[in-house]
Write a protein that holds these residues in place. Sequence first.
Motif, PDB file in Angstrom:
ATOM      1  N   THR A   1       0.838  -1.205   0.000  1.00 60.46           N
ATOM      2  CA  THR A   1       0.000   0.000   0.000  1.00 60.46           C
ATOM      3  C   THR A   1       0.868   1.248   0.000  1.00 60.46           C
ATOM      4  O   THR A   1       1.997   1.231   0.481  1.00 60.46           O
ATOM      5  CB  THR A   1      -0.933   0.014   1.236  1.00 60.46           C
ATOM      6  OG1 THR A   1      -1.662   1.248   1.256  1.00 60.46           O
ATOM      7  CG2 THR A   1      -0.164  -0.110   2.543  1.00 60.46           C
ATOM      8  N   ASP A   2       0.308   2.316  -0.556  1.00 59.69           N
ATOM      9  CA  ASP A   2       0.949   3.634  -0.501  1.00 59.69           C
ATOM     10  C   ASP A   2       0.718   4.305   0.836  1.00 59.69           C
ATOM     11  O   ASP A   2       1.348   5.304   1.158  1.00 59.69           O
ATOM     12  CB  ASP A   2       0.272   4.596  -1.520  1.00 59.69           C
ATOM     13  CG  ASP A   2       0.620   4.229  -2.927  1.00 59.69           C
ATOM     14  OD1 ASP A   2       1.537   3.415  -3.110  1.00 59.69           O
ATOM     15  OD2 ASP A   2      -0.048   4.757  -3.853  1.00 59.69           O
ATOM     16  N   ASN A   3      -0.296   3.817   1.561  1.00 65.39           N
ATOM     17  CA  ASN A   3      -0.720   4.504   2.776  1.00 65.39           C
ATOM     18  C   ASN A   3       0.365   4.367   3.854  1.00 65.39           C
ATOM     19  O   ASN A   3       0.820   3.259   4.138  1.00 65.39           O
ATOM     20  CB  ASN A   3      -2.041   3.895   3.251  1.00 65.39           C
ATOM     21  CG  ASN A   3      -2.647   4.690   4.380  1.00 65.39           C
ATOM     22  OD1 ASN A   3      -2.066   4.795   5.457  1.00 65.39           O
ATOM     23  ND2 ASN A   3      -3.800   5.278   4.133  1.00 65.39           N
ATOM     24  N   PRO A   4       0.775   5.473   4.440  1.00 59.83           N
ATOM     25  CA  PRO A   4       1.874   5.423   5.408  1.00 59.83           C
ATOM     26  C   PRO A   4       1.482   4.940   6.806  1.00 59.83           C
ATOM     27  O   PRO A   4       2.350   4.828   7.674  1.00 59.83           O
ATOM     28  CB  PRO A   4       2.353   6.878   5.460  1.00 59.83           C
ATOM     29  CG  PRO A   4       1.171   7.704   5.077  1.00 59.83           C
ATOM     30  CD  PRO A   4       0.318   6.855   4.183  1.00 59.83           C
ATOM     31  N   ALA A   5       0.196   4.653   7.036  1.00 55.98           N
ATOM     32  CA  ALA A   5      -0.218   4.271   8.398  1.00 55.98           C
ATOM     33  C   ALA A   5       0.557   3.049   8.887  1.00 55.98           C
ATOM     34  O   ALA A   5       0.735   2.083   8.151  1.00 55.98           O
ATOM     35  CB  ALA A   5      -1.722   3.997   8.440  1.00 55.98           C
ATOM     36  N   GLU A   6       0.995   3.116  10.130  1.00 52.07           N
ATOM     37  CA  GLU A   6       1.831   2.075  10.724  1.00 52.07           C
ATOM     38  C   GLU A   6       1.031   1.142  11.633  1.00 52.07           C
ATOM     39  O   GLU A   6       1.581   0.190  12.171  1.00 52.07           O
ATOM     40  CB  GLU A   6       2.902   2.741  11.603  1.00 52.07           C
ATOM     41  CG  GLU A   6       3.909   3.555  10.831  1.00 52.07           C
ATOM     42  CD  GLU A   6       5.085   2.692  10.429  1.00 52.07           C
ATOM     43  OE1 GLU A   6       5.881   2.324  11.317  1.00 52.07           O
ATOM     44  OE2 GLU A   6       5.175   2.327   9.236  1.00 52.07           O
TER      45      GLU A   6
END
Lengths: 334, 334
Positions: A230-235
């Motif tokens: 995913t491109d989403n940076p959520a960790e």
Amino acid sequence: MLKLSVLALTVSMSVAAFAAPQKNEPIQPIEPAVVTDAAKVELGKQLFFDPRLSKSGFISCNSCHNLSMGGSDNLPSSIGHNWQEGPINSPTVLNSSLNLAQFWDGRAADLQEQAGGPIANPMEMGFTHDLAVGVLASIPQYVQSFQDVYNTDTITINEVTDAIAEFEKTLVTPNAPFDQWLQGNDDAISADAKAGYKLFKEVGCTACHNGPAVGGNSFQKMGLFEEYVTDNPAEGVAGLTGDDLDRFKFKVPTLRNVELTYPYFHDGAYWNLEEAVDVMARLQLGRKLDEEQISQMTAFLKSLTGEQPSFAVPMLPPSTAATPRPVPFEKLAE
Amino acid sequence: MLKLSVLALTVSMSVAAFAAPQKNEPIQPIEPAVVTDAAKVELGKQLFFDPRLSKSGFISCNSCHNLSMGGSDNLPSSIGHNWQEGPINSPTVLNSSLNLAQFWDGRAADLQEQAGGPIANPMEMGFTHDLAVGVLASIPQYVQSFQDVYNTDTITINEVTDAIAEFEKTLVTPNAPFDQWLQGNDDAISADAKAGYKLFKEVGCTACHNGPAVGGNSFQKMGLFEEYVTDNPAEGVAGLTGDDLDRFKFKVPTLRNVELTYPYFHDGAYWNLEEAVDVMARLQLGRKLDEEQISQMTAFLKSLTGEQPSFAVPMLPPSTAATPRPVPFEKLAE
Ligand code: HEC
Ligand code: HEC
Ligand code: HEC
Ligand code: HEC
Ligand SMILES: [Ca+2]
Ligand SMILES: [Ca+2]
């Protein structure tokens, strides 16, 4: 696989301990809401729908958790104040009272703690608690409602979030076809849905998606057998704990009403339930399901759509000469 | 002044001709809606609340004509697609079926013609009619509803706007305290409101604000005795006709529910009803009212708040794999 099987076993044992008259299954029916304080719920409903809790006067809780659309916004990531793109997919508020904690990473312990977040989040409602309370305090009908419900002349953010949480607790969706089946009505769901449910248990989905909410009761790593790209940076939880072991751990979402809460996953990258099922089987269980299996599983998941909360569109009390004006466009703030 | 008196006379004569058993007054009660096709109204209600008629999937008719807030957005000018600032104040949809034409300048003949506008307006919902119809056609429950209501397999924008208009026709607000008073209940409004109404007639407000909607039935120049000073570039009817005589001619807004439809005037520049009353008396009638008169007039205007439309929050049918996805942020369009 061992780890997961043990988990599955624990789950079914704990279910057995709470066995109701209905079928002994890892998923239990949703109970209807018990309203003990109708006035508080009504107040919370108004607040949930009131865009004056936002800086612009345009965005309410219902903007991103639209109760006409399964309690979410059906966007990959939300549109917030000033059309800012949100960082993560908006989860449904339906049945959120059943969650072990709130937010994808569980950083709010409960609904009341959660409700303070979006009002003051610059990306969401872009306001402050003080300003929001100031707006409410300038509106006599609100002052009266807080007086009636909380026996106080002074509104604080605590009463605001408490009332919203109390309203949210009523947003349960009982009586889904699957629940009717659980309760003994054999015709309530299709043969496909029954086969899908059997498979759902057999392949191990119930390890993580179980209980009345079919999820919402544990944090799990996304991407056990294969990485989730995913491109989403959520960790995930690691964003809170800083612990690398918590990287990509997210609260397992409820699968109640999942037919309505597309797009799927924390980044909202998958629009079709079939695709989400395929991803889950591969990434979480190392299983490649065939088309028929996916279709059956999807039929089962759709049988989890329950009765949606039904109530009259709330009427909001009008602002007064004393009400601070909304600031929809920055130039007005100068 | 002569012109206005003649106008006032004409109005009271035509009222006399339609005199009902109730008091013979220049304002008549609002009649409750007569629903002849409940399924069509229900479909229109869903469409009114459906943000999928917008490019972003976020903005519905109800975003700018919020039925929890008197059918407008309570902003000076609306927030549209991509947080664009709209050119003019959003009028209420309540009782809009009583208008002689739609929009401030009357450029749409009726509600159906009007409803096509915002969907395709780049500043509002930012979509096209074809794309909106395409979204609906991909959703089986909508297809079924259009089939049931219009007996057609092919949805076009005509059915969409017809259903929305049919819903809007139900958005009338009968039984305001003032209507109860008109119908003979002498205690329905306060002494102040009665004095305010007397004044409203005496000074000549009823020349323009009359009939069941207390307005909505003529175009009048804003600023007859004094110029209306505003930053807003709207020209009124002149924008359509190019005729300088039509400059600053606007449809006289309904004063029904005016307590709820702040801020006031086409530029939304005045937040308080008292101020709007003062402006009107000075600019339209060359009269300076004193504080007591303004307060009485305001009490009368507040007695025009009627029963708000009350219905359950509509449930929207979910999108399918075939549904074109919303484009909330431009980069997704690439
Ligand atoms: C601009 C969009 C937006 C607005 C406005 C908004 N939310 Fe949310 N909401 C979100 C997003 C995005 C998340 C997930 C954030 C995260 O997990 O980090 C969320 C999470 C939640 C959750 C947690 C659900 C779960 O399963 O973890 C609840 C409950 C909730 N919101 C209720 C509210 C309430 C109450 C309001 C108004 C006071 C509100 N939201 C306003 C977008 C929004
Ligand atoms: C080991 C735990 C685990 C197992 C096993 C698991 N899931 Fe999940 N599921 C999750 C987590 C965590 C998420 C959220 C992931 C994310 O959003 O990044 C999720 C998300 C989902 C979603 C998307 C929900 C939404 O609203 O976004 C669906 C659908 C789903 N799971 C179905 C299944 C199915 C079907 C199976 C079995 C084939 C399964 N899951 C097995 C943990 C699990
Ligand atoms: C982004 C804000 C916005 C959206 C979305 C929007 N409107 Fe409007 N609406 C307005 C504004 C502003 C006007 C006044 C425009 C003008 O007069 O030039 C208006 C005018 C109207 C009027 C005329 C009322 C009158 O008294 O003249 C009606 C009826 C109406 N809208 C209905 C709708 C419907 C139906 C939809 C959805 C299909 C819709 N609106 C979507 C902002 C909006
Ligand atoms: C000659 C015609 C005329 C007369 C007389 C008149 N009005 Fe108006 N009224 C209008 C027009 C036109 C507008 C809209 C002007 C604009 O928005 O620029 C309006 C707007 C209003 C508004 C704001 C409504 C809204 O929703 O924005 C109020 C309140 C109002 N009038 C009250 C009164 C009162 C009280 C009187 C008498 C003291 C009065 N009017 C006399 C034509 C008139
Ligand atoms: Ca989702
Ligand atoms: Ca207004």
